[in-house]
Write a protein that holds these residues in place. Structure first.
Motif, PDB file in Angstrom:
ATOM      1  N   PHE A 134       0.782  -1.224   0.000  1.00 59.86           N
ATOM      2  CA  PHE A 134       0.000   0.000   0.000  1.00 59.86           C
ATOM      3  C   PHE A 134       0.821   1.284   0.000  1.00 59.86           C
ATOM      4  N   VAL A 135       2.007   1.261   0.580  1.00 61.65           N
ATOM      5  CA  VAL A 135       2.819   2.488   0.589  1.00 61.65           C
ATOM      6  C   VAL A 135       3.184   2.934  -0.821  1.00 61.65           C
ATOM      7  N   PRO A 136       3.719   2.047  -1.691  1.00 62.62           N
ATOM      8  CA  PRO A 136       3.992   2.473  -3.070  1.00 62.62           C
ATOM      9  C   PRO A 136       2.727   2.917  -3.807  1.00 62.62           C
ATOM     10  N   ALA A 137       1.590   2.243  -3.506  1.00 64.72           N
ATOM     11  CA  ALA A 137       0.332   2.616  -4.171  1.00 64.72           C
ATOM     12  C   ALA A 137      -0.075   4.033  -3.798  1.00 64.72           C
ATOM     13  N   VAL A 138       0.058   4.382  -2.523  1.00 67.73           N
ATOM     14  CA  VAL A 138      -0.305   5.738  -2.083  1.00 67.73           C
ATOM     15  C   VAL A 138       0.622   6.772  -2.713  1.00 67.73           C
ATOM     16  N   TRP A 139       1.924   6.490  -2.731  1.00 62.14           N
ATOM     17  CA  TRP A 139       2.877   7.439  -3.316  1.00 62.14           C
ATOM     18  C   TRP A 139       2.602   7.646  -4.805  1.00 62.14           C
ATOM     19  N   ILE A 140       2.370   6.599  -5.514  1.00 59.44           N
ATOM     20  CA  ILE A 140       2.091   6.720  -6.953  1.00 59.44           C
ATOM     21  C   ILE A 140       0.788   7.476  -7.180  1.00 59.44           C
ATOM     22  N   THR A 141      -0.228   7.167  -6.389  1.00 60.75           N
ATOM     23  CA  THR A 141      -1.514   7.840  -6.541  1.00 60.75           C
ATOM     24  C   THR A 141      -1.387   9.339  -6.281  1.00 60.75           C
ATOM     25  N   VAL A 142      -0.705   9.706  -5.192  1.00 55.86           N
ATOM     26  CA  VAL A 142      -0.536  11.123  -4.856  1.00 55.86           C
ATOM     27  C   VAL A 142       0.297  11.841  -5.920  1.00 55.86           C
ATOM     28  N   THR A 143       1.385  11.201  -6.357  1.00 56.27           N
ATOM     29  CA  THR A 143       2.278  11.835  -7.332  1.00 56.27           C
ATOM     30  C   THR A 143       1.593  12.053  -8.675  1.00 56.27           C
ATOM     31  N   VAL A 144       0.983  10.996  -9.197  1.00 54.79           N
ATOM     32  CA  VAL A 144       0.318  11.118 -10.504  1.00 54.79           C
ATOM     33  C   VAL A 144      -0.926  11.997 -10.383  1.00 54.79           C
ATOM     34  N   GLY A 145      -1.644  11.905  -9.271  1.00 55.49           N
ATOM     35  CA  GLY A 145      -2.810  12.767  -9.073  1.00 55.49           C
ATOM     36  C   GLY A 145      -2.421  14.240  -9.074  1.00 55.49           C
ATOM     37  N   ALA A 146      -1.328  14.552  -8.378  1.00 61.57           N
ATOM     38  CA  ALA A 146      -0.845  15.940  -8.372  1.00 61.57           C
ATOM     39  C   ALA A 146      -0.428  16.370  -9.775  1.00 61.57           C
ATOM     40  N   ALA A 147       0.179  15.437 -10.526  1.00 53.06           N
ATOM     41  CA  ALA A 147       0.585  15.756 -11.893  1.00 53.06           C
ATOM     42  C   ALA A 147      -0.626  16.048 -12.774  1.00 53.06           C
ATOM     43  N   LEU A 148      -1.724  15.318 -12.556  1.00 56.23           N
ATOM     44  CA  LEU A 148      -2.947  15.579 -13.318  1.00 56.23           C
ATOM     45  C   LEU A 148      -3.501  16.971 -13.024  1.00 56.23           C
ATOM     46  N   VAL A 149      -3.488  17.339 -11.759  1.00 63.89           N
ATOM     47  CA  VAL A 149      -3.998  18.663 -11.374  1.00 63.89           C
ATOM     48  C   VAL A 149      -3.119  19.768 -11.956  1.00 63.89           C
ATOM     49  N   VAL A 150      -1.812  19.643 -11.768  1.00 65.57           N
ATOM     50  CA  VAL A 150      -0.881  20.651 -12.295  1.00 65.57           C
ATOM     51  C   VAL A 150      -0.942  20.681 -13.818  1.00 65.57           C
ATOM     52  N   GLY A 151      -1.030  19.491 -14.427  1.00 66.90           N
ATOM     53  CA  GLY A 151      -1.108  19.435 -15.878  1.00 66.90           C
ATOM     54  C   GLY A 151      -2.327  20.148 -16.411  1.00 66.90           C
ATOM     55  N   ASN A 174      -0.021  -9.214  -5.824  1.00 67.76           N
ATOM     56  CA  ASN A 174      -1.448  -9.051  -5.537  1.00 67.76           C
ATOM     57  C   ASN A 174      -1.963  -7.779  -6.201  1.00 67.76           C
ATOM     58  N   ILE A 175      -3.278  -7.642  -6.286  1.00 72.58           N
ATOM     59  CA  ILE A 175      -3.871  -6.554  -7.080  1.00 72.58           C
ATOM     60  C   ILE A 175      -4.420  -5.397  -6.245  1.00 72.58           C
ATOM     61  N   TRP A 176      -4.337  -5.468  -4.907  1.00 73.02           N
ATOM     62  CA  TRP A 176      -5.035  -4.474  -4.099  1.00 73.02           C
ATOM     63  C   TRP A 176      -4.429  -3.077  -4.232  1.00 73.02           C
ATOM     64  N   GLY A 177      -3.124  -2.984  -4.191  1.00 74.13           N
ATOM     65  CA  GLY A 177      -2.506  -1.673  -4.391  1.00 74.13           C
ATOM     66  C   GLY A 177      -2.798  -1.122  -5.769  1.00 74.13           C
ATOM     67  N   LEU A 178      -2.825  -1.993  -6.761  1.00 73.94           N
ATOM     68  CA  LEU A 178      -3.118  -1.574  -8.131  1.00 73.94           C
ATOM     69  C   LEU A 178      -4.541  -1.046  -8.247  1.00 73.94           C
ATOM     70  N   CYS A 179      -5.467  -1.671  -7.530  1.00 73.10           N
ATOM     71  CA  CYS A 179      -6.863  -1.231  -7.578  1.00 73.10           C
ATOM     72  C   CYS A 179      -7.013   0.185  -7.029  1.00 73.10           C
ATOM     73  N   ILE A 180      -6.260   0.492  -5.981  1.00 74.87           N
ATOM     74  CA  ILE A 180      -6.324   1.849  -5.413  1.00 74.87           C
ATOM     75  C   ILE A 180      -5.849   2.870  -6.444  1.00 74.87           C
TER      76      ILE A 180
END
Length: 346
Positions: free
Chosen positions: A205-222, A324-330
């Motif tokens: 879950f830690v990598p999933a949260v970091w990726i989500t926050v990073t890419v999400g911020a990139a979408l907003v800034v973009g 496993n797929i749970w982090g990917l689903c997030i």
């Protein structure tokens, strides 16, 4: 010389990697090597009949084919036999054997005094072959569904009757369910193979949260940058975060994400990894599955399709490491919804 031969033959039989069972013409056990005892899971004594040593097992009819092969070799001494049979040991261990019988003749080579049965353990080979066959079936089913979707989309475009993208998304979900049912029916694949176990929650879950926050911020800034540089890229007068674009597809999106990740990772990526060979098999599997499922987003336009393929590639790498797929689903769910409400899906 004869003394040496009499010493060498038992040693060769004893040290063979295959199981060796020697019976006389009346079905009495003359010899069984250590490997054979280990494979069969029993310790029969020399001199006992095959029936008394083996036909009292508790495997029911699971070993009938194996026993029949041995009995046929005993009663049909003038023919060699070969074949395959399953075998279940007394403790439930299961094997798949390749069996071969040959004559045991007297020292003059004229009279048959028994038979030798050699059985090789091909359990792992059989499992790999089955996985390879089933993976090919799974890949074929996925390709048929993807091609059917693209054909339908192209046909509707030609008729100028292309539905809204969210309708096409619902079609993908329906196809996903259909693929799931077909795969469960046609292969030994089961729910247990999806990748639901979490061996390490932090690593998941830690990598999933970091990726989500990073890419999400990139979408907003973009989006902010595009609004400044390309004013017509987004619909005019639309809010920065537009709740009005919600569709019925958003209601089932959480289930959709799990199903898509199951198909893309637990089914397709795993299947491709069994089909491809070599040191780059995992990388090729990730690339192909990302491209295939990226193409399914073509209704949203080329930029979104490319972005989806890149994201799916990242998710494939994570799945390869985590299992496993749970982090990917997030990641999939949050970024998919953000792309919708930020109006990247114009």
């Amino acid at each position: 010389m004869k003394v040496m031969e009499s010493q060498m033959v038992p040693r060769i039989l004893r040290d063979m990697e295959d199981g060796v069972l020697v019976l006389d013409t009346h079905g009495h056990i003359l010899f069984i090597n250590d490997r054979g005892r280990a494979l069969l899971g029993i310790q029969p004594e020399a001199g006992k009949t095959y029936a008394s040593a083996f036909l009292t097992d508790s495997a029911g009819g699971a070993n009938d084919r194996f026993h029949q092969f041995v009995l046929d070799a005993v009663y049909d001494k003038e023919s060699t036999h070969s074949g395959e049979a399953s075998y279940e040991g007394p403790e439930g261990q299961k094997h798949r054997f390749r069996l071969t019988s040959s004559f045991l003749r007297d020292e003059h080579g004229k009279q048959s005094i028994g038979i030798v049965v050699v059985f090789s353990d091909i359990t792992e080979l059989e499992r790999l072959n089955m996985q390879r066959r089933e993976s090919s079936v799974i890949f074929a089913v996925l390709m048929i569904c993807v091609c059917a979707y693209l054909f339908l989309w192209s046909f509707l475009r030609m008729l100028s009757a292309e539905p809204e993208p969210w309708v096409m998304s619902l079609m993908i979900e329906g196809m996903s369910v259909l693929m799931f049912v077909i795969i469960l029916k046609m292969t030994s694949f089961s729910i247990r193979d999806i990748g639901l176990r979490i061996a390490n929650a932090r690593a998941t879950f830690v990598p999933a949260v970091w990726i989500t926050v990073t890419v999400g911020a990139a979408l907003v800034v973009g989006k902010w940058i595009l609004l400044q540089l390309v004013p017509g890229f987004f619909p005019e007068n639309a809010p920065f975060w537009d709740w009005s674009v919600a569709t019925p597809a958003d209601l089932i999106y959480p289930l959709t994400v799990v199903l898509q990740e199951f198909l893309a990772r637990g089914v397709m990526q795993e299947s491709l990894n069994r089909i491809f060979i070599g040191r780059h098999a995992a990388a090729v599997s990730i690339l192909v599955s990302a491209l295939v499922f990226g193409v399914l987003h073509i209704a949203y336009g080329l930029p979104y399709m490319v972005g989806a393929s890149l994201l799916l590639g990242v998710l494939g790498i994570l799945y390869h490491k985590q299992g496993n797929i749970w982090g990917l689903c997030i990641i999939h769910y949050v970024l998919g919804e953000m792309a919708t409400f930020l109006r990247y899906l114009v």
